[in-house]
Write a protein that holds these residues in place. Structure first.
Motif, PDB file in Angstrom:
ATOM      1  N   TYR A 180       0.789  -1.159  -0.064  1.00  0.00           N
ATOM      2  CA  TYR A 180       0.012  -0.072   0.089  1.00  0.00           C
ATOM      3  C   TYR A 180       1.001   1.324  -0.032  1.00  0.00           C
ATOM      4  O   TYR A 180       0.649   2.144  -0.586  1.00  0.00           O
ATOM      5  N   VAL A 188      -2.982   6.168   3.714  1.00  0.00           N
ATOM      6  CA  VAL A 188      -4.085   5.928   4.429  1.00  0.00           C
ATOM      7  C   VAL A 188      -4.375   4.588   4.708  1.00  0.00           C
ATOM      8  O   VAL A 188      -4.786   4.119   5.742  1.00  0.00           O
ATOM      9  N   ALA A 189      -4.376   3.927   3.448  1.00  0.00           N
ATOM     10  CA  ALA A 189      -4.692   2.497   3.517  1.00  0.00           C
ATOM     11  C   ALA A 189      -3.429   1.692   4.400  1.00  0.00           C
ATOM     12  O   ALA A 189      -3.522   0.665   5.064  1.00  0.00           O
ATOM     13  N   PHE A 191      -1.633   2.934   6.794  1.00  0.00           N
ATOM     14  CA  PHE A 191      -1.605   3.263   8.327  1.00  0.00           C
ATOM     15  C   PHE A 191      -3.159   2.528   8.881  1.00  0.00           C
ATOM     16  O   PHE A 191      -2.953   2.064  10.258  1.00  0.00           O
ATOM     17  N   ASP A 192      -4.030   2.449   7.932  1.00  0.00           N
ATOM     18  CA  ASP A 192      -5.053   1.714   8.330  1.00  0.00           C
ATOM     19  C   ASP A 192      -4.965   0.321   8.708  1.00  0.00           C
ATOM     20  O   ASP A 192      -5.450  -0.402   9.785  1.00  0.00           O
ATOM     21  N   LEU A 193      -4.144  -0.334   7.821  1.00  0.00           N
ATOM     22  CA  LEU A 193      -4.043  -1.722   7.948  1.00  0.00           C
ATOM     23  C   LEU A 193      -3.211  -2.176   9.043  1.00  0.00           C
ATOM     24  O   LEU A 193      -3.451  -2.990   9.591  1.00  0.00           O
ATOM     25  N   ARG A 194      -2.250  -1.207   9.403  1.00  0.00           N
ATOM     26  CA  ARG A 194      -1.407  -1.336  10.616  1.00  0.00           C
ATOM     27  C   ARG A 194      -2.126  -1.114  11.843  1.00  0.00           C
ATOM     28  O   ARG A 194      -1.995  -1.970  12.877  1.00  0.00           O
ATOM     29  N   ALA A 195      -3.085  -0.268  11.974  1.00  0.00           N
ATOM     30  CA  ALA A 195      -3.978   0.142  12.932  1.00  0.00           C
ATOM     31  C   ALA A 195      -4.710  -1.178  13.256  1.00  0.00           C
ATOM     32  O   ALA A 195      -4.912  -1.734  14.248  1.00  0.00           O
ATOM     33  N   ARG A 196      -5.320  -1.668  12.423  1.00  0.00           N
ATOM     34  CA  ARG A 196      -6.352  -2.881  12.401  1.00  0.00           C
ATOM     35  C   ARG A 196      -5.540  -4.246  12.784  1.00  0.00           C
ATOM     36  O   ARG A 196      -5.958  -4.899  13.652  1.00  0.00           O
TER      37      ARG A 196
END
Length: 322
Positions: A180, A188-189, A191-196
């Motif tokens: 990503y 954005v994708a 950081f979102d995947l890392r957070a999830r």
């Protein structure tokens, strides 16, 4: 007469080309049913692995070049449009491009069959095929093969009843985050995947944190350091951002300096000691002048002396008395 006919048939049989085992099956989506049972899938996967090992052995003297032999255009998908044969008369066996394309195409056939038989195929076997396919496709830098497989492995094949190992889950989550960020330039994708992943799987990776931080802050020095200290798989994914990072670094240097050391530009801006000045000029169209070990980015404008205008007081010339 019968003997003559038999000899003629035998001669034609000897001249008939032997079919490649990987070409013996087609796509399920096109009506081929040879890979719809698990035993056939296992046998075909064994043939793919055997061909992969042969590929590595045949190109062992320059394996990096063999991995980099596929077309790099974003519109080129060798699993949909395989390149024509590039074997030359002097070459023993198929070219790296031909062989790598065939392996990737065969893996696509197998993955399609696994999807069609998902309700009956053992999940452990599907995981094994996808893990092999992802790693190989990453080294070949072929996103059409590894990106959908990464998502399918993490989102569908990994489950509470059939979990990936902790190390495997971390490994493949890292690849997806890097894809990503590096290939798609979608922070954005990433950081979102890392957070999830942190929330769901307690995902932690200092390497991923440093890579994302470097990309967010345009810190090419940290990016090169991270890239040069990871394994070949992570480096292959990060390599999909190197053109963007190199050009940003050159632009930043060009706007900030009048002149710098040539070695500093070659190593600092490219992250690779193998670059030459000539290669960099040709690749990026740089118009800077190189003088010995120095690179002149901008020549300072010559200072022009201006005659000072006599001072005036109340409209009259002011004369100083000594």
């Amino acid at each position: 007469m019968a003997d003559s006919t038999r000899r003629g048939n035998a001669s034609r049989s000897r001249l008939k080309p032997i079919q490649d085992p990987l070409d013996s099956v087609g796509f399920v989506s096109k009506g081929d049913r040879k890979l719809l049972d698990h035993k056939s899938q296992e046998l075909y996967f064994d043939k793919i692995v055997e061909r992969y090992l042969s590929f590595c052995a045949h190109h062992s003297k320059d394996l990096d070049a063999a991995w980099a032999s596929l077309p790099t255009s974003s519109s080129s998908d060798v699993t949909k449009n395989p390149p024509g044969s590039t074997t030359s008369p002097k070459q023993r066996g198929p070219s790296a491009t031909d062989e790598l394309s065939k392996i990737l195409l065969s893996l696509r056939k197998l993955r399609e069959a696994l999807l069609a038989t998902a309700s009956t195929t053992p999940i452990s076997f599907s995981q094994r095929v996808h893990i092999f396919s992802i790693r190989l496709s990453i080294l070949a830098q072929h996103p059409p093969s590894y990106f959908p497989s990464l998502r399918y492995l993490i989102e569908n094949l990994h489950s509470p009843s059939h979990p990936l190992s902790v190390s495997e889950l971390k490994e493949f989550t890292s690849y997806l985050i890097l894809d990503y960020a590096c290939r798609q330039d979608d922070m954005v994708a990433a950081f979102d995947l890392r957070a999830r992943a942190r929330l769901k799987h307690a995902f932690k990776s200092e390497t991923i944190d440093r890579a994302l931080g470097a990309l967010m802050h345009d810190n090419w020095i940290v990016f090169w350091r991270v890239r040069n200290n990871v394994d070949s798989y992570m480096r292959a994914v990060m390599n999909l951002a190197v053109d963007r990072i190199r050009r940003h670094a050159l632009k930043a240097v060009g706007s900030a300096y009048l002149g710098v050391d040539a070695k500093w530009i070659l190593e600092g801006c490219t992250g690779d000691r193998d670059w030459t000045w000539e290669q960099l000029v040709e690749r990026e169209g740089i118009g800077w002048l190189k003088e010995g070990d120095k690179v002149i980015i901008k020549k300072p404008r010559p200072k022009t002396e201006k005659n000072p205008e006599p001072a005036k007081e109340n409209g009259q010339l002011r004369v100083s008395h000594s």
